[in-house]
Design an enzyme around this catalytic site. Sequence first.
Site, short mmCIF file in Angstrom:
data_model
loop_
_atom_site.label_atom_id
_atom_site.label_comp_id
_atom_site.label_asym_id
_atom_site.label_seq_id
_atom_site.Cartn_x
_atom_site.Cartn_y
_atom_site.Cartn_z
N ARG A 55 29.45 35.68 19.97
CA ARG A 55 30.33 36.78 20.37
C ARG A 55 29.51 38.04 20.62
O ARG A 55 29.92 38.92 21.37
CB ARG A 55 31.41 37.03 19.31
N TYR A 109 44.03 47.03 42.74
CA TYR A 109 44.44 45.65 42.45
C TYR A 109 45.70 45.64 41.57
O TYR A 109 45.80 46.42 40.62
CB TYR A 109 43.26 44.99 41.74
N ASP A 182 35.65 49.72 40.43
CA ASP A 182 35.76 48.28 40.65
C ASP A 182 35.08 47.98 41.99
O ASP A 182 35.59 48.31 43.05
CB ASP A 182 37.26 47.90 40.67
N LYS A 207 34.83 36.35 42.38
CA LYS A 207 34.90 36.53 43.83
C LYS A 207 33.51 36.34 44.46
O LYS A 207 32.95 35.27 44.36
CB LYS A 207 35.50 37.88 44.15
C1 PLP Z 1 40.33 39.51 41.38
C2 PLP Z 1 40.17 40.96 41.16
C3 PLP Z 1 40.24 41.52 39.89
C4 PLP Z 1 40.57 40.70 38.66
O1 PLP Z 1 39.59 39.74 38.40
P1 PLP Z 1 39.89 38.40 37.58
O2 PLP Z 1 38.55 37.73 37.56
O3 PLP Z 1 40.94 37.65 38.33
O4 PLP Z 1 40.36 38.82 36.23
C5 PLP Z 1 40.07 42.88 39.75
N1 PLP Z 1 39.82 43.66 40.82
C6 PLP Z 1 39.73 43.16 42.06
C7 PLP Z 1 39.44 44.08 43.19
C8 PLP Z 1 39.90 41.80 42.29
O5 PLP Z 1 39.84 41.32 43.53
#
Ligand code: PLP
Length: 393
Positions: A55, A109, A182, A207
């Site tokens: 952890r 998002y 982000d 992604k």
């Molecule tokens: C997919 C996504 C998230 C969330 O990510 P997860 O891996 O699904 O928790 C956050 N911000 C953006 C811009 C995303 O495309």
Amino acid sequence: MDIHTKAVHIGDRKKAGTYTPVTTPIHTATSYFYESTEQLDRIFAQEEQGYCYSRYDNPSTAALEELVNSLENGAGALACASGMAAIHLAIFTALADRRKSIVAANAIYGASVSLLMNVLQPAGVDVRFADVCNLDDFRAAVSESRPGCIFMETISNPLLRVAELDRIAEIAREAGAALVVDNTFASPLLCRPLELGAHFSVHSVTKYLAGHGDVLGGIVVTDREHLDPLRALSRTIGPVLGPFESYLTMRGIKTFPLRMERQCANAARVAAWLAAHPRIERVYFTGDPAHPDAAAVRRLFPPDLTGAMVSFEIRGAGREEIFHVMDALQMIVRATSLGDVHTMILYPVMSSHREISPKHRERMGIRDNLLRLSVGIEAAEDIIADLDRALAQ
Ligand SMILES: *Cc1c(COP(=O)(O)O)cnc(C)c1O
């Protein structure tokens, strides 16, 4: 070192006794054994580097963190079990010793909106939204709210707006707020927010970074000031990524810059083709010279690397026509998520923006005839041929 070279080399070939594995193994052990209790005690006290419990840290995950930190030019990184866990951890760290108030970009998002409205606000955090692409309005919102944290995305979803990140970072610094970005849609190939003054750059590695539709994960990259508090918080709440996912993500990242270059080039071709199609009313693409934020794109992103997402509106289409076009696709994958090697299509009204009322959606500019395409690495001709066939039905 160039990002292509870093992607292949950083984090690997850690010596393990008398041999050195060429790539980082999957370390599944949850705890670590040492010859002397004295040494284990020093490791627990963080006086000596070493692993004691998964952890806290794990060699497979540490290698991934070293790699992504190097791609983003940060001071350190922490990998999480999802992008959302990473966003949560970054915002929590940002707010730890600041005013419990957030100003967020109004186009973010869907799950990030939920995190702010359904988790942080009920916990007593003041939340306010403002338009990051309008610097005067945004500055006014920040001076009114005096937030401890500003939250935004490099490229917004699904209308693909690009704010002047470096100017927002100045606004954050003047206000004493931490800027959390982000960076999922842009990826470190296009933009490295910490170089532009952000305090945290966060990714859903699900992604572009992992890129093959087989990993759920996230990562927070941060500066020197926030690294220790970030790690300390994570040791306590434990939102960490497992070793299997770390391995897959690292393997994916080796080809990430190559994939992303190809995806950006393909997206430019697909966007140009769509723009000339008689059934297409409007195309949203960050590489379009007529994009409302074209100046920011030119200033902040490398030439010809402007993103691989393309959104478009089909003239006069409602839900029925949109479903008809989607069902007529033979290669492009109808599924949520983005950034994978395969091209994917999504109907925001049905998925990411489902919970938002039609009126609110209309105000956000998300119309019922809008589709969002994540362009993959296939031959551009095949992506275009599939769209052409579906639009002709
Ligand atoms: C997919 C996504 C998230 C969330 O990510 P997860 O891996 O699904 O928790 C956050 N911000 C953006 C811009 C995303 O495309």
